[in-house]
Design an enzyme around this catalytic site. Sequence first.
Site, PDB file in Angstrom:
ATOM      1  N   ARG A  15      18.348  -9.877  12.760  1.00 48.96           N
ATOM      2  CA  ARG A  15      17.595  -9.408  11.577  1.00 48.96           C
ATOM      3  C   ARG A  15      16.140  -9.893  11.626  1.00 48.96           C
ATOM      4  NH1 ARG A  15      14.298 -11.249   7.783  1.00 48.96           N
ATOM      5  NH2 ARG A  15      15.547 -13.151   7.610  1.00 48.96           N
ATOM      6  N   ASP A  16      15.927 -11.172  11.448  1.00 50.59           N
ATOM      7  CA  ASP A  16      14.549 -11.678  11.370  1.00 50.59           C
ATOM      8  C   ASP A  16      13.839 -11.441  12.700  1.00 50.59           C
ATOM      9  OD1 ASP A  16      12.319 -12.855  10.286  1.00 50.59           O
ATOM     10  OD2 ASP A  16      13.220 -14.812   9.929  1.00 50.59           O
ATOM     11  N   HIS A 207      14.480 -23.019   7.482  1.00 55.32           N
ATOM     12  CA  HIS A 207      14.226 -21.771   8.227  1.00 55.32           C
ATOM     13  C   HIS A 207      12.804 -21.861   8.770  1.00 55.32           C
ATOM     14  CE1 HIS A 207      14.548 -17.179   8.436  1.00 55.32           C
ATOM     15  NE2 HIS A 207      13.247 -17.354   8.506  1.00 55.32           N
ATOM     16  N   HIS A 209       9.772 -20.948  11.424  1.00 51.75           N
ATOM     17  CA  HIS A 209       9.133 -20.142  12.462  1.00 51.75           C
ATOM     18  C   HIS A 209       8.286 -21.106  13.292  1.00 51.75           C
ATOM     19  CE1 HIS A 209      10.156 -15.965  11.202  1.00 51.75           C
ATOM     20  NE2 HIS A 209      10.525 -16.624  10.118  1.00 51.75           N
ATOM     21  N   CYS A 240       7.519 -11.966  11.034  1.00 52.15           N
ATOM     22  CA  CYS A 240       7.706 -11.233   9.792  1.00 52.15           C
ATOM     23  C   CYS A 240       6.657 -10.138   9.731  1.00 52.15           C
ATOM     24  CB  CYS A 240       7.584 -12.164   8.591  1.00 52.15           C
ATOM     25  SG  CYS A 240       7.649 -11.273   7.031  1.00 52.15           S
ATOM     26  N   ASN A 249      11.184 -16.975  14.915  1.00 47.69           N
ATOM     27  CA  ASN A 249      11.875 -18.177  14.452  1.00 47.69           C
ATOM     28  C   ASN A 249      11.984 -19.131  15.623  1.00 47.69           C
ATOM     29  OD1 ASN A 249      13.301 -15.706  12.976  1.00 47.69           O
ATOM     30  ND2 ASN A 249      13.408 -17.496  11.669  1.00 47.69           N
TER      31      ASN A 249
HETATM   32  P1  HMG Z   1       9.104  -0.222  -3.434  1.00 43.92           P
HETATM   33  O1  HMG Z   1       8.393   0.876  -2.706  1.00 43.92           O
HETATM   34  O2  HMG Z   1       8.351  -1.029  -4.429  1.00 43.92           O
HETATM   35  O3  HMG Z   1      10.488   0.269  -4.088  1.00 43.92           O
HETATM   36  O4  HMG Z   1       9.730  -1.194  -2.358  1.00 43.92           O
HETATM   37  P2  HMG Z   1      10.874   1.370  -5.092  1.00 43.92           P
HETATM   38  O5  HMG Z   1      12.025   0.822  -5.876  1.00 43.92           O
HETATM   39  O6  HMG Z   1       9.675   1.915  -5.810  1.00 43.92           O
HETATM   40  O7  HMG Z   1      11.452   2.496  -4.111  1.00 43.92           O
HETATM   41  C1  HMG Z   1      10.605   3.205  -3.202  1.00 43.92           C
HETATM   42  C2  HMG Z   1      11.435   3.923  -2.157  1.00 43.92           C
HETATM   43  O8  HMG Z   1      12.187   2.974  -1.405  1.00 43.92           O
HETATM   44  C3  HMG Z   1      12.460   4.882  -2.745  1.00 43.92           C
HETATM   45  O9  HMG Z   1      12.642   5.927  -1.791  1.00 43.92           O
HETATM   46  C4  HMG Z   1      13.737   4.063  -2.767  1.00 43.92           C
HETATM   47  O10 HMG Z   1      14.896   4.866  -2.700  1.00 43.92           O
HETATM   48  C5  HMG Z   1      13.582   3.257  -1.502  1.00 43.92           C
HETATM   49  P3  HMG Z   1      11.853   7.346  -1.928  1.00 43.92           P
HETATM   50  O11 HMG Z   1      12.269   7.875  -3.274  1.00 43.92           O
HETATM   51  O12 HMG Z   1      10.373   7.020  -1.838  1.00 43.92           O
HETATM   52  O13 HMG Z   1      12.377   8.128  -0.748  1.00 43.92           O
HETATM   53  N1  HMG Z   1      14.332   1.992  -1.530  1.00 43.92           N
HETATM   54  C6  HMG Z   1      15.221   1.623  -0.596  1.00 43.92           C
HETATM   55  N2  HMG Z   1      15.646   2.245   0.526  1.00 43.92           N
HETATM   56  C7  HMG Z   1      16.585   1.595   1.253  1.00 43.92           C
HETATM   57  N3  HMG Z   1      17.079   0.388   0.914  1.00 43.92           N
HETATM   58  C8  HMG Z   1      16.677  -0.250  -0.200  1.00 43.92           C
HETATM   59  C9  HMG Z   1      15.705   0.383  -1.000  1.00 43.92           C
HETATM   60  N4  HMG Z   1      15.095   0.034  -2.153  1.00 43.92           N
HETATM   61  C10 HMG Z   1      14.255   1.029  -2.471  1.00 43.92           C
HETATM   62  N5  HMG Z   1      17.176  -1.447  -0.508  1.00 43.92           N
HETATM   63  C11 HMG Z   1      11.351  -2.783  -1.573  1.00 43.92           C
HETATM   64  C12 HMG Z   1      10.475  -2.328  -2.726  1.00 43.92           C
HETATM   65  C13 HMG Z   1      11.892  -4.159  -1.894  1.00 43.92           C
HETATM   66  C14 HMG Z   1      12.486  -1.797  -1.391  1.00 43.92           C
HETATM   67  C15 HMG Z   1      10.483  -2.786  -0.288  1.00 43.92           C
HETATM   68  O14 HMG Z   1       9.334  -3.533  -0.554  1.00 43.92           O
HETATM   69  C16 HMG Z   1      11.209  -3.365   0.885  1.00 43.92           C
HETATM   70  O15 HMG Z   1      12.171  -2.789   1.385  1.00 43.92           O
HETATM   71  N6  HMG Z   1      10.736  -4.499   1.393  1.00 43.92           N
HETATM   72  C17 HMG Z   1      11.404  -5.144   2.513  1.00 43.92           C
HETATM   73  C18 HMG Z   1      10.522  -6.134   3.088  1.00 43.92           C
HETATM   74  C19 HMG Z   1      11.265  -6.851   4.215  1.00 43.92           C
HETATM   75  O16 HMG Z   1      12.352  -6.513   4.619  1.00 43.92           O
HETATM   76  N7  HMG Z   1      10.594  -7.889   4.710  1.00 43.92           N
HETATM   77  C20 HMG Z   1      11.110  -8.689   5.758  1.00 43.92           C
HETATM   78  C21 HMG Z   1      12.242  -9.564   5.311  1.00 43.92           C
HETATM   79  S1  HMG Z   1      11.754 -11.042   4.450  1.00 43.92           S
HETATM   80  C22 HMG Z   1      11.466 -12.181   5.703  1.00 43.92           C
HETATM   81  O17 HMG Z   1      11.459 -11.840   6.848  1.00 43.92           O
HETATM   82  C23 HMG Z   1      11.328 -13.642   5.340  1.00 43.92           C
HETATM   83  C24 HMG Z   1      12.575 -14.449   5.647  1.00 43.92           C
HETATM   84  O18 HMG Z   1      12.894 -14.367   7.025  1.00 43.92           O
HETATM   85  C25 HMG Z   1      12.343 -15.910   5.274  1.00 43.92           C
HETATM   86  C26 HMG Z   1      11.083 -16.522   5.850  1.00 43.92           C
HETATM   87  O19 HMG Z   1      10.799 -16.385   7.052  1.00 43.92           O
HETATM   88  O20 HMG Z   1      10.387 -17.150   5.046  1.00 43.92           O
HETATM   89  C27 HMG Z   1      13.772 -13.955   4.845  1.00 43.92           C
HETATM   90 MG    MG Z   2      11.903 -15.532   8.620  1.00 43.71          MG
END
Ligand code: HMG
Ligand code: MG
Length: 300
Positions: A15-16, A207, A209, A240, A249
């Site tokens: 995933r990450d 966690h 990186h 990320c 990571n």
């Molecule tokens: P948004 O655009 O504000 O959401 O995104 P919305 O509710 O307005 O929806 C917009 C569109 O997204 C719609 O589709 C929804 O259906 C769709 P449209 O009508 O335009 O076709 N949608 C989704 N589709 C699939 N799955 C869903 C979903 N939700 C809405 N769950 C949202 C808000 C949170 C969805 C967006 O910003 C997003 O997906 N962000 C993900 C960011 C991400 O994955 N980042 C990386 C992970 S975090 C990380 O890596 C850190 C970590 O490792 C820890 C660390 O290192 O510190 C965990």
């Molecule tokens: Mg991470």
Amino acid sequence: MSLPQRVRLVEVGPRDGLQNEKQPISVADKVRLVDDLSAAGLGYIEVGSFVSPKWVPQMAGSAEVFAGIEQRPGVTYAALTPNLQGLEAALAAGVKEVAVFAAASEAFSQRNINCSIAESLKRFKPLMDTARQHGVRVRGYVSCVLGCPYEGEVAAEQVAAVAGELQAMGCYEVSLGDTIGVGTAGGVRHLFEVVGRHVPRERLAGHFHDTYGQALANIYASLLEGIAVFDSSVAGLGGCPYAKGATGNVASEDVLYLLQGLGIETGVDLPRLIETGQRISRVLGRESASRVARARAHLE
Ligand code: HMG
Ligand code: MG
């Protein structure tokens, strides 16, 4: 404080790690990666995420990956879910454990999930309720705990507040993420001292990186603070997408080598883990970021 006898490794490479890859990676390669990891003895694998495919295209095939993997008994296969929509998709894919993620910095929250910290926590409430109804455990992440790419320094008290909220909401464990890998051992000790006053240490994870090459030192500092769960990524995959310049990571192989040297049990087989990392690195067409894997490769 004495070191823990056993550490639980949370493998986040699929995933990450892979979420940050631009080139297409087939479902078959992702499935093979997860199966190799469980065969190497990892008991917890974050397989993918159910987020918007517009935001993170690489994770779009996560349901297929879940359908394709061999689910070994005793292994937890988890998914990252940002909202109820993500949880529902995860449930439909048969996922039994999920993780939610909030940031300790406002600017990062906006860039990563398009809402404020408070809004993100509010969004998790229906997710938590539905997860509870389905008997799905929820793990929490706090990002940018030792620094933010947009805001710079982040106060440990702010991390403690967000971690405390996640715990109060029902997260059984909260993983503190140094998303951009800027933390140092001193900062880590201070962080766990402060956050540990709000969330018991046995419910906290680290966690890290490895952007600044401090991750192993930070893990050792965490061990000294009584932390016994660490997230890592085979071959040091990843980064990320919303933290420019952040590298992967800490490599799982390197963490395992450190822990073995301390006589700490993990249940993971180092040679098999190295092979797993070498295989996915070949798929990606580059050298593994694990120092241990590179050193062993030069011995062959
Ligand atoms: P948004 O655009 O504000 O959401 O995104 P919305 O509710 O307005 O929806 C917009 C569109 O997204 C719609 O589709 C929804 O259906 C769709 P449209 O009508 O335009 O076709 N949608 C989704 N589709 C699939 N799955 C869903 C979903 N939700 C809405 N769950 C949202 C808000 C949170 C969805 C967006 O910003 C997003 O997906 N962000 C993900 C960011 C991400 O994955 N980042 C990386 C992970 S975090 C990380 O890596 C850190 C970590 O490792 C820890 C660390 O290192 O510190 C965990
Ligand atoms: Mg991470």
